[in-house]
Design a protein around this motif. Structure first.
Motif, PDB file in Angstrom:
ATOM      1  N   UNK A   1      48.889  36.928  53.891  1.00 30.08           N
ATOM      2  CA  UNK A   1      49.016  36.132  55.119  1.00 30.08           C
ATOM      3  C   UNK A   1      47.606  35.829  55.640  1.00 30.08           C
ATOM      4  N   UNK A   2      46.857  35.015  54.919  1.00 30.14           N
ATOM      5  CA  UNK A   2      45.443  34.785  55.244  1.00 30.14           C
ATOM      6  C   UNK A   2      45.266  33.894  56.467  1.00 30.14           C
ATOM      7  N   UNK A   3      44.056  33.819  56.991  1.00 28.38           N
ATOM      8  CA  UNK A   3      43.775  32.785  57.983  1.00 28.38           C
ATOM      9  C   UNK A   3      44.158  31.423  57.415  1.00 28.38           C
ATOM     10  N   UNK A   4      44.618  30.537  58.268  1.00 25.35           N
ATOM     11  CA  UNK A   4      45.096  29.238  57.804  1.00 25.35           C
ATOM     12  C   UNK A   4      43.972  28.288  57.419  1.00 25.35           C
ATOM     13  N   UNK A   5      42.734  28.751  57.556  1.00 27.99           N
ATOM     14  CA  UNK A   5      41.571  27.916  57.235  1.00 27.99           C
ATOM     15  C   UNK A   5      40.974  28.235  55.870  1.00 27.99           C
ATOM     16  N   UNK A   6      41.645  29.051  55.069  1.00 31.44           N
ATOM     17  CA  UNK A   6      41.125  29.343  53.735  1.00 31.44           C
ATOM     18  C   UNK A   6      40.996  28.060  52.911  1.00 31.44           C
ATOM     19  N   UNK A   7      40.100  28.078  51.935  1.00 34.61           N
ATOM     20  CA  UNK A   7      39.899  26.962  51.021  1.00 34.61           C
ATOM     21  C   UNK A   7      40.186  27.419  49.584  1.00 34.61           C
TER      22      UNK A   7
ATOM     23  N   UNK B   1      36.813  39.929  52.111  1.00 38.28           N
ATOM     24  CA  UNK B   1      37.601  38.702  52.174  1.00 38.28           C
ATOM     25  C   UNK B   1      38.960  39.033  52.767  1.00 38.28           C
ATOM     26  N   UNK B   2      39.323  38.353  53.829  1.00 34.13           N
ATOM     27  CA  UNK B   2      40.505  38.745  54.603  1.00 34.13           C
ATOM     28  C   UNK B   2      41.705  37.870  54.269  1.00 34.13           C
ATOM     29  N   UNK B   3      42.664  38.444  53.555  1.00 32.08           N
ATOM     30  CA  UNK B   3      43.934  37.768  53.299  1.00 32.08           C
ATOM     31  C   UNK B   3      45.070  38.474  54.039  1.00 32.08           C
ATOM     32  N   UNK B   4      44.724  39.126  55.160  1.00 31.56           N
ATOM     33  CA  UNK B   4      45.715  39.756  56.031  1.00 31.56           C
ATOM     34  C   UNK B   4      45.712  39.178  57.430  1.00 31.56           C
ATOM     35  N   UNK B   5      44.557  38.678  57.866  1.00 32.26           N
ATOM     36  CA  UNK B   5      44.406  37.999  59.164  1.00 32.26           C
ATOM     37  C   UNK B   5      44.935  38.818  60.334  1.00 32.26           C
ATOM     38  N   UNK B   6      44.691  40.128  60.290  1.00 34.93           N
ATOM     39  CA  UNK B   6      45.174  40.969  61.386  1.00 34.93           C
ATOM     40  C   UNK B   6      46.682  40.966  61.480  1.00 34.93           C
ATOM     41  N   UNK B   7      47.369  40.955  60.337  1.00 34.86           N
ATOM     42  CA  UNK B   7      48.822  40.793  60.188  1.00 34.86           C
ATOM     43  C   UNK B   7      49.238  39.429  60.725  1.00 34.86           C
ATOM     44  N   UNK B   8      48.725  38.392  60.092  1.00 36.79           N
ATOM     45  CA  UNK B   8      49.118  36.997  60.346  1.00 36.79           C
ATOM     46  C   UNK B   8      48.746  36.511  61.740  1.00 36.79           C
TER      47      UNK B   8
ATOM     48  N   UNK C   1      51.688  36.592  67.598  1.00 37.69           N
ATOM     49  CA  UNK C   1      50.671  36.607  66.541  1.00 37.69           C
ATOM     50  C   UNK C   1      49.721  35.422  66.653  1.00 37.69           C
ATOM     51  N   UNK C   2      49.856  34.389  65.798  1.00 39.98           N
ATOM     52  CA  UNK C   2      48.901  33.277  65.795  1.00 39.98           C
ATOM     53  C   UNK C   2      49.008  32.405  67.038  1.00 39.98           C
ATOM     54  N   UNK C   3      49.983  32.654  67.893  1.00 42.27           N
ATOM     55  CA  UNK C   3      50.090  31.894  69.137  1.00 42.27           C
ATOM     56  C   UNK C   3      48.808  32.006  69.953  1.00 42.27           C
ATOM     57  N   UNK C   4      48.189  33.186  69.934  1.00 37.32           N
ATOM     58  CA  UNK C   4      46.947  33.395  70.669  1.00 37.32           C
ATOM     59  C   UNK C   4      45.747  33.635  69.791  1.00 37.32           C
ATOM     60  N   UNK C   5      45.968  33.751  68.470  1.00 39.08           N
ATOM     61  CA  UNK C   5      44.880  33.955  67.508  1.00 39.08           C
ATOM     62  C   UNK C   5      43.950  35.099  67.898  1.00 39.08           C
ATOM     63  N   UNK C   6      44.521  36.219  68.298  1.00 40.58           N
ATOM     64  CA  UNK C   6      43.738  37.418  68.569  1.00 40.58           C
ATOM     65  C   UNK C   6      43.885  37.948  69.974  1.00 40.58           C
TER      66      UNK C   6
ATOM     67  N   UNK D   1      45.071  35.982  62.987  1.00 38.61           N
ATOM     68  CA  UNK D   1      43.849  35.202  63.152  1.00 38.61           C
ATOM     69  C   UNK D   1      43.896  33.933  62.313  1.00 38.61           C
ATOM     70  N   UNK D   2      44.749  33.010  62.722  1.00 35.87           N
ATOM     71  CA  UNK D   2      44.988  31.790  61.953  1.00 35.87           C
ATOM     72  C   UNK D   2      43.750  30.924  61.835  1.00 35.87           C
ATOM     73  N   UNK D   3      42.912  30.902  62.856  1.00 34.48           N
ATOM     74  CA  UNK D   3      41.741  30.031  62.882  1.00 34.48           C
ATOM     75  C   UNK D   3      40.517  30.666  62.234  1.00 34.48           C
ATOM     76  N   UNK D   4      40.671  31.860  61.690  1.00 37.13           N
ATOM     77  CA  UNK D   4      39.525  32.560  61.145  1.00 37.13           C
ATOM     78  C   UNK D   4      38.674  33.153  62.259  1.00 37.13           C
TER      79      UNK D   4
END
Length: 412
Positions: free
Chosen positions: A391-397, A42-49, A269-274, A51-54
């Motif tokens: 700093x998880x992906x912004x799509x977490x539930x 379970x990723x709560x790092x998102x590649x250091x903030x 970072x999340x500007x390009x999501x990866x 991968x916002x979209x998962x």
């Protein structure tokens, strides 16, 4: 190959500048990553903030694949369609006026520093010209306002310029002398900033939410006070939103929650999501009176592939209501973290904004907790001052937050 074989191959050939965790990630889906041995995390790092979209967002992946089939690179000698579209969307989201695309956040900071110094140079050169000074005197006067005020415990990158405004001596010691003309003030201490201002100050740079320094949001009176100082003295305000921007705190950019508009803003970072991409964005005032053709450049910055990613990210944020989702779920995440702080004596505080949160650990090494969490299939990262950073992906539930808590408690 197994994870162990991939790690051994990397150790043989990759320069050892990171103390990597013993995991080789192979694929991802949603908010989970899978390593080369088939274990999921379970990723709560998102590649250091980042991968916002998962992971595995099909619309995002399809946009990149389509662009690869069209064209990847042309250079900045020519226009390209994705750059035009991405720039327009970034300008609209930021409320600023002009964009320069880079390959990373560090490069965005470098460009912002250059723009600030060039702005001060031209301003003083014009003043000298109006006063009748000789050309040589005007040029000399133009270099008077070159000082930049940065914050202690800040982090802006590891290139020489970005490192020079990073307020952590540990990162700087081996690389001195660094760029001159940098002073440091205390974050969230307006009087400390005032005490550093002189007639040579050209810019103040700070993170709207300090990330590496321990997850410290700017206090409203502090950020607004710095903006007022800059307005009063015609000093440029540079806000680093590389980690806290792009929806992470519940608005496009964190500064928008304070009602503060910078003169220059950096993002990545999340500007390009990866996809590796960054940018610095300037107000019209600064754009007109700073960098000109020949002052700054990049071969890859703004290339069609990176900008196709940026453009699609903006589209998906709006289509999937990402920012609204962050706002709606933030109280739940904060409540769950507060419950942990109340439950465990070695957890002493929570702080942060939106999906950029930290809990402070005392009496236990944070690195050991992070490592144990990884063993238990949970990715969290650390920050300065004994902080576990989320700093998880912004799509977490909600169920992802509950599962994070379960695995973290197991790690405690």
């Amino acid at each position: 190959m197994t994870s162990k074989e991939y790690m051994e191959l990397s150790e043989q050939n990759v320069l050892h500048t990171y103390n990597r965790f013993p995991v080789v990630f192979e694929k991802g889906e949603g908010v989970y990553l899978t390593d080369a041995d088939g274990k999921t995390y379970l990723d709560f790092g998102a590649g250091i903030a980042v991968f916002a979209l998962g992971y595995g967002n099909q619309a995002y992946n399809d946009a990149l694949k389509a662009q690869i089939d069209k064209i990847i690179h042309t250079s900045n000698l020519y226009y390209n369609e994705p750059m035009a579209e991405a720039a327009a969307k970034l300008v609209r989201a930021s409320g600023l006026d002009k964009v320069f695309f880079t390959n990373s956040g560090t490069e965005a900071v470098e460009g912002a520093l250059k723009a600030a110094r060039k702005y001060a140079y031209l301003k003083e050169k014009e003043a000298a010209s109006v006063s009748g000074a000789m050309d040589g005197d005007a040029a000399g006067a133009g270099h008077m306002a070159y000082e930049i005020i940065a914050m202690n415990h800040s982090f802006h990158g590891r290139s020489v310029g970005a490192l020079s405004v990073t307020g952590n001596p540990h990162y700087q010691e081996a690389f001195r002398p660094l760029m001159g003309g940098v002073k440091f003030a205390e974050y969230n201490n307006l009087e400390s900033v005032k005490s550093q201002i002189t007639d040579r100050t050209c810019a103040i740079i700070l993170e709207t939410v300090q990330g590496e320094g321990g997850i410290y949001p700017a206090e409203p009176e502090f950020l607004r006070g710095v903006r007022a100082l800059c307005d009063e003295k015609d000093i440029l305000l540079i806000l680093d939103e590389i980690q806290c921007g792009m929806g992470r705190t519940g608005s496009w950019f964190a500064c928008q929650q304070y009602g503060v508009q910078p003169d220059i803003m950096t993002c990545a970072k999340a500007l390009g999501c990866g996809v590796p991409v960054g940018a610095f964005v300037l107000s019209e005032k600064v754009a007109k009176a700073s960098l000109a053709p020949g002052d700054h450049g990049t071969t890859y910055g703004g290339n069609p592939l990176a900008c196709a990613a940026v453009s699609k990210v903006f589209d998906l944020f709006e289509e999937q209501h990402i920012i609204e989702h962050v706002r709606a779920l933030t109280p739940y995440l904060e409540n769950k973290l507060d419950e942990l702080v109340a439950k465990y004596d070695f957890l002493t505080a929570r702080r942060g904004k939106g999906f950029m949160q930290g809990i402070v650990v005392e009496g236990r090494p944070v690195g050991e907790i992070v490592s144990k969490a990884l063993e238990n299939g949970l990715i969290v990262i650390s920050a300065e001052g004994g902080v576990i950073r989320f700093v998880p992906p912004l799509v977490i539930e909600k169920e992802d937050i509950d599962e994070m808590v379960r695995r973290l408690e197991k790690s405690f």
